[in-house]
Enzyme design. Structure first.
Site, PDB file in Angstrom:
ATOM      1  N   GLY A  69       0.678  -1.309  -0.041  1.00 25.53           N
ATOM      2  CA  GLY A  69       0.049  -0.053  -0.073  1.00 25.53           C
ATOM      3  C   GLY A  69       0.828   1.284  -0.042  1.00 25.53           C
ATOM      4  O   GLY A  69       0.480   2.421  -0.910  1.00 25.53           O
ATOM      5  N   THR A  70       1.898   1.426   0.743  1.00 23.80           N
ATOM      6  CA  THR A  70       2.549   2.403   0.906  1.00 23.80           C
ATOM      7  C   THR A  70       3.315   2.939  -0.538  1.00 23.80           C
ATOM      8  O   THR A  70       3.098   4.009  -0.731  1.00 23.80           O
ATOM      9  CB  THR A  70       3.855   2.252   2.123  1.00 23.80           C
ATOM     10  OG1 THR A  70       2.985   2.155   3.058  1.00 23.80           O
ATOM     11  CG2 THR A  70       4.969   3.483   1.995  1.00 23.80           C
ATOM     12  N   GLN A 177      -8.045   0.014   2.946  1.00 24.39           N
ATOM     13  CA  GLN A 177      -8.879  -0.506   3.874  1.00 24.39           C
ATOM     14  C   GLN A 177     -10.165  -0.947   3.494  1.00 24.39           C
ATOM     15  O   GLN A 177     -10.905  -1.525   4.276  1.00 24.39           O
ATOM     16  CB  GLN A 177      -9.012   0.422   4.859  1.00 24.39           C
ATOM     17  CG  GLN A 177      -8.077   0.900   5.795  1.00 24.39           C
ATOM     18  CD  GLN A 177      -7.518  -0.216   6.944  1.00 24.39           C
ATOM     19  OE1 GLN A 177      -8.351  -1.130   7.028  1.00 24.39           O
ATOM     20  NE2 GLN A 177      -6.295  -0.379   7.374  1.00 24.39           N
ATOM     21  N   SER A 197      -3.785  -3.387  -1.290  1.00 22.06           N
ATOM     22  CA  SER A 197      -2.817  -4.110  -0.453  1.00 22.06           C
ATOM     23  C   SER A 197      -3.155  -5.516  -0.186  1.00 22.06           C
ATOM     24  O   SER A 197      -4.233  -5.762  -0.224  1.00 22.06           O
ATOM     25  CB  SER A 197      -2.430  -3.188   0.832  1.00 22.06           C
ATOM     26  OG  SER A 197      -1.301  -3.832   1.604  1.00 22.06           O
ATOM     27  N   SER A 198      -1.926  -6.372  -0.108  1.00 24.28           N
ATOM     28  CA  SER A 198      -2.466  -7.763  -0.277  1.00 24.28           C
ATOM     29  C   SER A 198      -2.406  -8.178   1.248  1.00 24.28           C
ATOM     30  O   SER A 198      -3.521  -8.888   1.743  1.00 24.28           O
ATOM     31  CB  SER A 198      -1.214  -8.661  -0.818  1.00 24.28           C
ATOM     32  OG  SER A 198      -1.099  -9.846  -0.506  1.00 24.28           O
ATOM     33  N   HIS A 199      -1.736  -7.552   2.224  1.00 19.01           N
ATOM     34  CA  HIS A 199      -1.556  -8.111   3.499  1.00 19.01           C
ATOM     35  C   HIS A 199      -2.848  -7.870   4.341  1.00 19.01           C
ATOM     36  O   HIS A 199      -3.097  -8.355   5.425  1.00 19.01           O
ATOM     37  CB  HIS A 199      -0.308  -7.840   4.257  1.00 19.01           C
ATOM     38  CG  HIS A 199      -0.156  -6.343   4.555  1.00 19.01           C
ATOM     39  ND1 HIS A 199      -0.623  -6.188   6.080  1.00 19.01           N
ATOM     40  CD2 HIS A 199       0.063  -5.251   4.116  1.00 19.01           C
ATOM     41  CE1 HIS A 199      -0.281  -4.904   6.188  1.00 19.01           C
ATOM     42  NE2 HIS A 199       0.075  -4.283   5.108  1.00 19.01           N
ATOM     43  N   THR A 235      12.495  -6.832 -10.442  1.00 17.71           N
ATOM     44  CA  THR A 235      12.077  -8.317 -10.982  1.00 17.71           C
ATOM     45  C   THR A 235      10.714  -8.536 -10.130  1.00 17.71           C
ATOM     46  O   THR A 235      10.396  -8.181  -8.934  1.00 17.71           O
ATOM     47  CB  THR A 235      13.065  -9.419 -10.509  1.00 17.71           C
ATOM     48  OG1 THR A 235      14.253  -9.050 -11.102  1.00 17.71           O
ATOM     49  CG2 THR A 235      12.412 -10.644 -11.011  1.00 17.71           C
ATOM     50  N   CYS A 325       1.386   1.936  11.281  1.00 15.70           N
ATOM     51  CA  CYS A 325       2.559   2.663  10.642  1.00 15.70           C
ATOM     52  C   CYS A 325       3.000   3.827  11.377  1.00 15.70           C
ATOM     53  O   CYS A 325       4.013   4.460  11.143  1.00 15.70           O
ATOM     54  CB  CYS A 325       2.183   2.978   9.177  1.00 15.70           C
ATOM     55  SG  CYS A 325       1.933   1.533   8.110  1.00 15.70           S
TER      56      CYS A 325
END
Length: 395
Positions: A69-70, A177, A197-199, A235, A325
């Site tokens: 996300g960042t 979110q 974001s994935s996490h 990569t 964060c």
């Protein structure tokens, strides 16, 4: 352990972990290589691009994978600004954004951009009237979060995007979110760019994505980059992207059911707060602002949020005092300041956030911990009153 901090991060789901392991073993080629191993990795990458685009109602050619996300926020904002005319060097964002947006805004100022940070109304909402007072002829890009990570307040993005487009201004939306938590359609929202974001959705850490409408011009941050069509250097993490996509497809398939579960858990928790007469109040006025059901940002009056969080931790319960964060910072968050909360109120803030594995029994344990803390505090109040009463009698 009872985990109630899903807005900070989530455990990876078995489906995503299985995909990650399989791709790491079988599809280890560099997606940019011309041999068969690279071609297979490239095929997986483009398949994932198509799937993520479908989830948000976008075009596959507008999806660019990132490290999270960042980075998504930074690359989206900087790339869009790079693509604008030199006369459009005014950037607007809000006081309630994620720290990554604030950091990006500070960096833009160092580059000579004019940055305006706008305050929401008393309900935490950005309105057309608020934007109107800050928009200038040189305004090129506005960044507004879809929902706040501390309060869950959802911004009226669809209404704001229509207004901004009528002014010829681009809109970036941080949807970290909300992606996978509520339905998102980029066409309906009217956004020009979107961060994911994935996490946050039971995928692996270190993976994210940006969507930029294919007809919106942008220029790369990294010169001469070929990966991700010039959007991001390095990569490409094919196993991580595959796992992210698996997690996204699963969470979207369960979304309707999970929203209902979250609403039921939220109702149960807030009802129990009232029944037990605990001094806990919501940070958001839900009669005025729509909120994500899985995020409960609240104040536990008479306690510092940090103390409540640590006491819960002693009881093997994980909650938060705000954005992970900014966890090293002990002071009122920018969101609390934007909501006009006093410093004392802001320091009493805690956040409880639900997820796939949250149960009413877990919330009952949290409520029990809150009740014990409040009973102890009331006992301290009684002792203080007796001491003061004795002092007055002796005087």
């Amino acid at each position: 352990m009872i985990y109630l901090d899903y807005a900070a991060t989530t455990p990876i789901c078995e489906e995503a972990l299985t995909v990650y392991q399989k791709l790491s073993m079988d599809m280890y080629g560099n997606a940019s290589s011309l041999h068969d191993a690279g071609g297979k990795a490239k095929h997986i990458l483009e398949y994932c691009r198509e799937k993520i685009a479908n989830i948000i109602g976008g075009e596959a050619s507008g999806i660019y994978f990132t490290s999270g996300g960042t980075e998504s926020n930074f690359l989206a904002i900087q790339s869009l600004l790079n693509g604008l005319p030199k006369t459009k060097r005014h950037f607007i964002t809000t006081a309630m954004e994620h720290q990554s947006i604030h950091n990006c805004a500070a960096f833009l100022e160092q580059q000579g951009y004019d940055v305006t940070v706008i305050e929401p109304n008393e309900y935490g909402l950005i309105t057309e009237e608020i934007l109107l007072t800050h928009i200038r002829p040189e305004t090129g890009l506005v960044s507004i979060q879809h929902a706040n990570s501390e309060t869950g307040i959802i911004q009226p993005i669809q209404h704001l995007s229509s207004y901004l487009h009528n002014k010829g201004i681009l809109l970036h939306c941080d949807a970290v979110q909300t992606f996978g938590k509520i339905p998102i359609n980029t066409k309906n929202l009217g956004v020009d760019a979107l961060s994911m974001s994935s996490h946050k959705i039971h995928g692996p850490k270190g993976v994210g994505a940006v969507y930029i409408r294919p007809d919106v011009p942008w220029k790369p941050v990294y010169p001469l980059t070929t990966h991700e069509y010039g959007f991001r250097a390095g990569t490409v993490n094919v196993p991580g992207i595959g796992a992210f996509t698996a997690a996204a497809e699963l969470i979207v398939s369960e979304m309707e059911k999970q929203i209902s579960r979250n609403e039921a858990l939220r109702t149960y928790f807030l009802d129990q707060i009232r029944i037990r007469s605990l001094p806990v109040t919501l940070a958001a006025d839900t009669s005025k602002a729509e909120c994500l059901p899985h995020i409960i940002g609240c104040f536990f009056h008479s306690f510092e949020g940090q103390y409540v969080m640590l006491e819960c931790n002693r009881s093997n319960i994980c909650i938060s005092t705000g954005s992970a964060c900014s966890a090293g910072y002990h002071g009122p968050s920018e969101t609390m300041k934007a909501l006009r909360k006093t410093e004392q109120e802001a320091l009493q803030f805690i956040r409880i956030s639900f997820g796939r594995h949250t149960t009413a029994e877990q919330l009952e344990q949290l409520l029990h911990t809150f009740t014990v803390l409040w009973e102890q505090k009331k006992g301290e109040f009684d002792i203080d009153r007796r001491i003061k009463a004795n002092g007055r009698q002796q005087a």
